[in-house]
Design an enzyme around this catalytic site. Sequence first.
Site, PDB file in Angstrom:
ATOM      1  N   LEU A  59      64.677 -14.665 -26.587  1.00 48.04           N
ATOM      2  CA  LEU A  59      65.421 -14.895 -25.336  1.00 48.04           C
ATOM      3  C   LEU A  59      66.585 -13.922 -25.166  1.00 48.04           C
ATOM      4  CD1 LEU A  59      65.655 -18.806 -25.362  1.00 48.04           C
ATOM      5  CD2 LEU A  59      63.758 -17.348 -24.701  1.00 48.04           C
TER       6      LEU A  59
ATOM      7  N   SER B  45      70.781  -9.485 -19.485  1.00 50.56           N
ATOM      8  CA  SER B  45      69.957 -10.196 -18.506  1.00 50.56           C
ATOM      9  C   SER B  45      70.448 -10.049 -17.065  1.00 50.56           C
ATOM     10  CB  SER B  45      69.909 -11.680 -18.884  1.00 50.56           C
ATOM     11  OG  SER B  45      71.171 -12.270 -18.643  1.00 50.56           O
TER      12      SER B  45
ATOM     13  N   THR C  69      59.894 -12.258 -16.857  1.00 52.89           N
ATOM     14  CA  THR C  69      60.682 -12.607 -15.671  1.00 52.89           C
ATOM     15  C   THR C  69      59.992 -12.281 -14.349  1.00 52.89           C
ATOM     16  OG1 THR C  69      62.663 -11.891 -14.445  1.00 52.89           O
ATOM     17  CG2 THR C  69      61.854 -10.366 -16.088  1.00 52.89           C
TER      18      THR C  69
ATOM     19  N   GLU D 284      61.373 -10.781 -12.137  1.00 49.32           N
ATOM     20  CA  GLU D 284      61.832  -9.436 -11.751  1.00 49.32           C
ATOM     21  C   GLU D 284      60.734  -8.391 -11.982  1.00 49.32           C
ATOM     22  OE1 GLU D 284      64.939  -8.167 -10.364  1.00 49.32           O
ATOM     23  OE2 GLU D 284      64.839 -10.252  -9.755  1.00 49.32           O
TER      24      GLU D 284
ATOM     25  N   TYR E 216      66.552  -3.291 -15.384  1.00 48.14           N
ATOM     26  CA  TYR E 216      66.258  -4.558 -16.069  1.00 48.14           C
ATOM     27  C   TYR E 216      64.769  -4.895 -15.932  1.00 48.14           C
ATOM     28  CZ  TYR E 216      65.925  -9.639 -16.764  1.00 48.14           C
ATOM     29  OH  TYR E 216      65.530 -10.891 -17.172  1.00 48.14           O
TER      30      TYR E 216
ATOM     31  N   LYS F   4      61.994  -5.040 -18.903  1.00 54.08           N
ATOM     32  CA  LYS F   4      61.260  -6.280 -19.174  1.00 54.08           C
ATOM     33  C   LYS F   4      59.750  -6.072 -19.030  1.00 54.08           C
ATOM     34  CE  LYS F   4      64.133  -9.720 -20.170  1.00 54.08           C
ATOM     35  NZ  LYS F   4      63.942 -10.685 -21.259  1.00 54.08           N
TER      36      LYS F   4
HETATM   37  P1  NAP Z   1      71.909 -15.155 -20.828  1.00 53.08           P
HETATM   38  O1  NAP Z   1      72.607 -16.456 -20.533  1.00 53.08           O
HETATM   39  O2  NAP Z   1      72.454 -13.905 -20.288  1.00 53.08           O
HETATM   40  O3  NAP Z   1      71.811 -15.062 -22.422  1.00 53.08           O
HETATM   41  C1  NAP Z   1      71.430 -13.855 -23.045  1.00 53.08           C
HETATM   42  C2  NAP Z   1      71.527 -14.038 -24.539  1.00 53.08           C
HETATM   43  O4  NAP Z   1      71.143 -12.800 -25.177  1.00 53.08           O
HETATM   44  C3  NAP Z   1      72.944 -14.358 -25.047  1.00 53.08           C
HETATM   45  O5  NAP Z   1      72.845 -15.222 -26.150  1.00 53.08           O
HETATM   46  C4  NAP Z   1      73.443 -12.980 -25.515  1.00 53.08           C
HETATM   47  O6  NAP Z   1      74.446 -13.052 -26.498  1.00 53.08           O
HETATM   48  C5  NAP Z   1      72.145 -12.454 -26.124  1.00 53.08           C
HETATM   49  N1  NAP Z   1      72.140 -10.991 -26.306  1.00 53.08           N
HETATM   50  C6  NAP Z   1      72.432 -10.035 -25.399  1.00 53.08           C
HETATM   51  N2  NAP Z   1      72.296  -8.813 -25.946  1.00 53.08           N
HETATM   52  C7  NAP Z   1      71.915  -9.009 -27.227  1.00 53.08           C
HETATM   53  C8  NAP Z   1      71.628  -8.146 -28.311  1.00 53.08           C
HETATM   54  N3  NAP Z   1      71.733  -6.817 -28.192  1.00 53.08           N
HETATM   55  N4  NAP Z   1      71.242  -8.680 -29.495  1.00 53.08           N
HETATM   56  C9  NAP Z   1      71.170 -10.030 -29.634  1.00 53.08           C
HETATM   57  N5  NAP Z   1      71.462 -10.897 -28.665  1.00 53.08           N
HETATM   58  C10 NAP Z   1      71.823 -10.396 -27.471  1.00 53.08           C
HETATM   59  O7  NAP Z   1      70.384 -15.250 -20.368  1.00 53.08           O
HETATM   60  P2  NAP Z   1      69.502 -16.531 -19.975  1.00 53.08           P
HETATM   61  O8  NAP Z   1      69.701 -16.815 -18.542  1.00 53.08           O
HETATM   62  O9  NAP Z   1      69.694 -17.605 -20.984  1.00 53.08           O
HETATM   63  O10 NAP Z   1      68.036 -15.913 -20.102  1.00 53.08           O
HETATM   64  C11 NAP Z   1      67.329 -15.959 -21.331  1.00 53.08           C
HETATM   65  C12 NAP Z   1      66.238 -14.916 -21.322  1.00 53.08           C
HETATM   66  O11 NAP Z   1      65.338 -15.159 -20.260  1.00 53.08           O
HETATM   67  C13 NAP Z   1      66.715 -13.487 -21.107  1.00 53.08           C
HETATM   68  O12 NAP Z   1      65.856 -12.644 -21.846  1.00 53.08           O
HETATM   69  C14 NAP Z   1      66.516 -13.248 -19.627  1.00 53.08           C
HETATM   70  O13 NAP Z   1      66.362 -11.870 -19.376  1.00 53.08           O
HETATM   71  C15 NAP Z   1      65.263 -14.041 -19.383  1.00 53.08           C
HETATM   72  N6  NAP Z   1      65.084 -14.609 -18.064  1.00 53.08           N
HETATM   73  C16 NAP Z   1      66.069 -15.353 -17.500  1.00 53.08           C
HETATM   74  C17 NAP Z   1      65.855 -15.952 -16.271  1.00 53.08           C
HETATM   75  C18 NAP Z   1      66.896 -16.823 -15.630  1.00 53.08           C
HETATM   76  O14 NAP Z   1      66.780 -17.083 -14.430  1.00 53.08           O
HETATM   77  N7  NAP Z   1      67.872 -17.314 -16.369  1.00 53.08           N
HETATM   78  C19 NAP Z   1      64.616 -15.790 -15.632  1.00 53.08           C
HETATM   79  C20 NAP Z   1      63.627 -15.043 -16.256  1.00 53.08           C
HETATM   80  C21 NAP Z   1      63.861 -14.452 -17.488  1.00 53.08           C
HETATM   81  P3  NAP Z   1      76.026 -13.158 -26.112  1.00 53.08           P
HETATM   82  O15 NAP Z   1      76.289 -14.646 -25.945  1.00 53.08           O
HETATM   83  O16 NAP Z   1      76.675 -12.561 -27.285  1.00 53.08           O
HETATM   84  O17 NAP Z   1      76.217 -12.401 -24.828  1.00 53.08           O
HETATM   85  O1  F7E Z   2      71.151 -12.616  -8.054  1.00 52.98           O
HETATM   86  C1  F7E Z   2      72.213 -11.746  -4.653  1.00 52.98           C
HETATM   87  C2  F7E Z   2      71.633 -10.651  -5.520  1.00 52.98           C
HETATM   88  O2  F7E Z   2      72.316 -12.120 -10.187  1.00 52.98           O
HETATM   89  C3  F7E Z   2      70.338 -13.334  -7.153  1.00 52.98           C
HETATM   90  C4  F7E Z   2      68.562 -13.139 -13.932  1.00 52.98           C
HETATM   91  O3  F7E Z   2      68.566 -14.338 -14.654  1.00 52.98           O
HETATM   92  O4  F7E Z   2      66.960 -14.011 -12.378  1.00 52.98           O
HETATM   93  C5  F7E Z   2      68.261 -13.451 -12.471  1.00 52.98           C
HETATM   94  O5  F7E Z   2      68.329 -12.243 -11.726  1.00 52.98           O
HETATM   95  C6  F7E Z   2      70.422 -12.719  -5.778  1.00 52.98           C
HETATM   96  C7  F7E Z   2      70.227 -11.210  -5.732  1.00 52.98           C
HETATM   97  O6  F7E Z   2      70.022 -13.208 -10.194  1.00 52.98           O
HETATM   98  C8  F7E Z   2      75.779 -11.824  -5.197  1.00 52.98           C
HETATM   99  O7  F7E Z   2      71.689  -9.401  -4.840  1.00 52.98           O
HETATM  100  C9  F7E Z   2      74.433 -11.846  -3.509  1.00 52.98           C
HETATM  101  O8  F7E Z   2      69.409 -10.898  -4.639  1.00 52.98           O
HETATM  102  O9  F7E Z   2      71.944 -14.530  -9.505  1.00 52.98           O
HETATM  103  P1  F7E Z   2      71.457 -13.129  -9.532  1.00 52.98           P
HETATM  104  P2  F7E Z   2      68.769 -12.204 -10.193  1.00 52.98           P
HETATM  105  O10 F7E Z   2      69.153 -10.835  -9.875  1.00 52.98           O
HETATM  106  O11 F7E Z   2      67.725 -12.845  -9.345  1.00 52.98           O
HETATM  107  C10 F7E Z   2      65.894 -13.189 -12.869  1.00 52.98           C
HETATM  108  C11 F7E Z   2      64.608 -13.972 -12.732  1.00 52.98           C
HETATM  109  C12 F7E Z   2      66.136 -12.665 -14.232  1.00 52.98           C
HETATM  110  O12 F7E Z   2      65.216 -12.453 -15.007  1.00 52.98           O
HETATM  111  C13 F7E Z   2      67.512 -12.199 -14.523  1.00 52.98           C
HETATM  112  O13 F7E Z   2      67.723 -12.159 -15.935  1.00 52.98           O
HETATM  113  O14 F7E Z   2      71.731 -12.941  -5.268  1.00 52.98           O
HETATM  114  N1  F7E Z   2      73.672 -11.797  -4.615  1.00 52.98           N
HETATM  115  N2  F7E Z   2      75.739 -11.860  -3.822  1.00 52.98           N
HETATM  116  C14 F7E Z   2      74.471 -11.790  -5.682  1.00 52.98           C
HETATM  117  N3  F7E Z   2      74.203 -11.763  -7.012  1.00 52.98           N
HETATM  118  C15 F7E Z   2      75.258 -11.786  -7.871  1.00 52.98           C
HETATM  119  N4  F7E Z   2      75.010 -11.781  -9.197  1.00 52.98           N
HETATM  120  N5  F7E Z   2      76.547 -11.787  -7.424  1.00 52.98           N
HETATM  121  C16 F7E Z   2      76.872 -11.810  -6.091  1.00 52.98           C
HETATM  122  O15 F7E Z   2      78.026 -11.843  -5.726  1.00 52.98           O
END
Ligand code: NAP
Ligand code: F7E
Length: 343
Positions: free
Chosen positions: A81, A85, A126, A128, A151, A155
């Site tokens: 994970l 991100s 993801t 993305e 990103y 991925k």
């Molecule tokens: P997150 O809250 O940003 O957590 C990322 C984790 O990765 C944190 O524990 C961070 O540690 C750790 N990390 C970052 N760089 C690292 C490195 N170089 N070595 C070891 N650990 C590292 O992300 P999340 O939302 O829980 O997402 C979990 C995973 O699912 C990610 O891979 C993300 O890309 C993927 N994903 C997320 C979503 C979503 O909507 N949340 C959707 C699809 C896929 P620190 O605490 O030290 O920063």
């Molecule tokens: O943006 C728009 C921005 O940063 C969502 C990660 O977990 O989900 C996440 O990626 C949308 C985008 O998430 C702001 O332009 C507007 O269209 O919350 P976000 P993300 O980019 O969808 C995917 C599935 C992952 O895998 C990723 O790790 O919101 N937006 N205004 C904004 N976004 C941010 N961050 N901040 C703003 O002020």
Amino acid sequence: MNKAFITGVTGQDGSYLLEFLLDKGYEVHAIIRRSSVFTSKRIPKKYWNHENFRSYHGDLTDSSNLHALISKIKPDEVYNLAAQSHVGVSFDVPEYTGEVDAIGTIRLLDAIRDTGVNTRFYQASTSELFGGLPGTEPQSETTPFYPKSPYGAAKLYGYWVTINYRESYNMFACNGILFNHESPRRGETFVTKKITKAVAKIFKGEQDNLQLGNIDAKRDWGYAKDYVEMMWLMLQQDKPVDLVVATGKCYTIREFTEIAFKHVGINITWKGEGENEVGVDKKDGRVLVIINPKYYRPAEVELLLGDASKAKNVLGWESKTTLDELVKIMVDYDLEHNDYGFD
Ligand code: NAP
Ligand code: F7E
């Protein structure tokens, strides 16, 4: 006792997965990267101090560390994970994002291959990967990929090496293609948490307004706590399979903002256009939402809407939490707390 190894345990998903696995009776091992501040605040003390949890310093950029830990722990299940991100940030640190999200994945896969440990591997892929091209929604496992950020591209590499190691070395390795999922533990620079935190502060008189970028992008938002169960379920199948996980409903950032304000009794109405558009309180005309182009991205993913029917068929899994419920969970949390911290 089953042994799991988690990377990214201090993140949103990792912290929920840790709780889930410890509650299931797993012994959980996890890497935590060195930082000058404590990064474990998402993990409740009860779980941090759990007798079946062990943490180690580690990093996805350090293959010798990963190799040594996999060899020593010999986990039954590995959940990858960890990632840089943030999509927007990946444009600022593209090389580092590739180093962690792409090469980091193959480092971990190769540590498993080289040590010969018999383990099951989950890769945090993801939505993305899809890039939200118009006309491709709803996106499913068969939708062509077109990542629109460093990103997404990193991925995509992680996605393919997971499949490549499965096919080349007969490893149980699979991708969860997860659409956006949120929670009170969501990082504060992601749009949902930014909105719910600002709404709580504006309601309490601690902040004047909320600044956002593109409010017309659409996302399929689920609840992170529901989604970690699916990660585990994917590793319990007879065969490894890549699956989309989503709610099947999408909303604009604009709609999310309106729902969040409504939860504290504020009705937002929009005035103006483009960068000059503002969201005002219908009751007294206060400007509460401002567009700041600083938050625009060099390329935008406009529309993500997932089709998770395969996950439903294979795992019997379905998203349980509606957007209204999710927003309520997040705003209520932010009204009560100034920070994470679950004790
Ligand atoms: P997150 O809250 O940003 O957590 C990322 C984790 O990765 C944190 O524990 C961070 O540690 C750790 N990390 C970052 N760089 C690292 C490195 N170089 N070595 C070891 N650990 C590292 O992300 P999340 O939302 O829980 O997402 C979990 C995973 O699912 C990610 O891979 C993300 O890309 C993927 N994903 C997320 C979503 C979503 O909507 N949340 C959707 C699809 C896929 P620190 O605490 O030290 O920063
Ligand atoms: O943006 C728009 C921005 O940063 C969502 C990660 O977990 O989900 C996440 O990626 C949308 C985008 O998430 C702001 O332009 C507007 O269209 O919350 P976000 P993300 O980019 O969808 C995917 C599935 C992952 O895998 C990723 O790790 O919101 N937006 N205004 C904004 N976004 C941010 N961050 N901040 C703003 O002020």
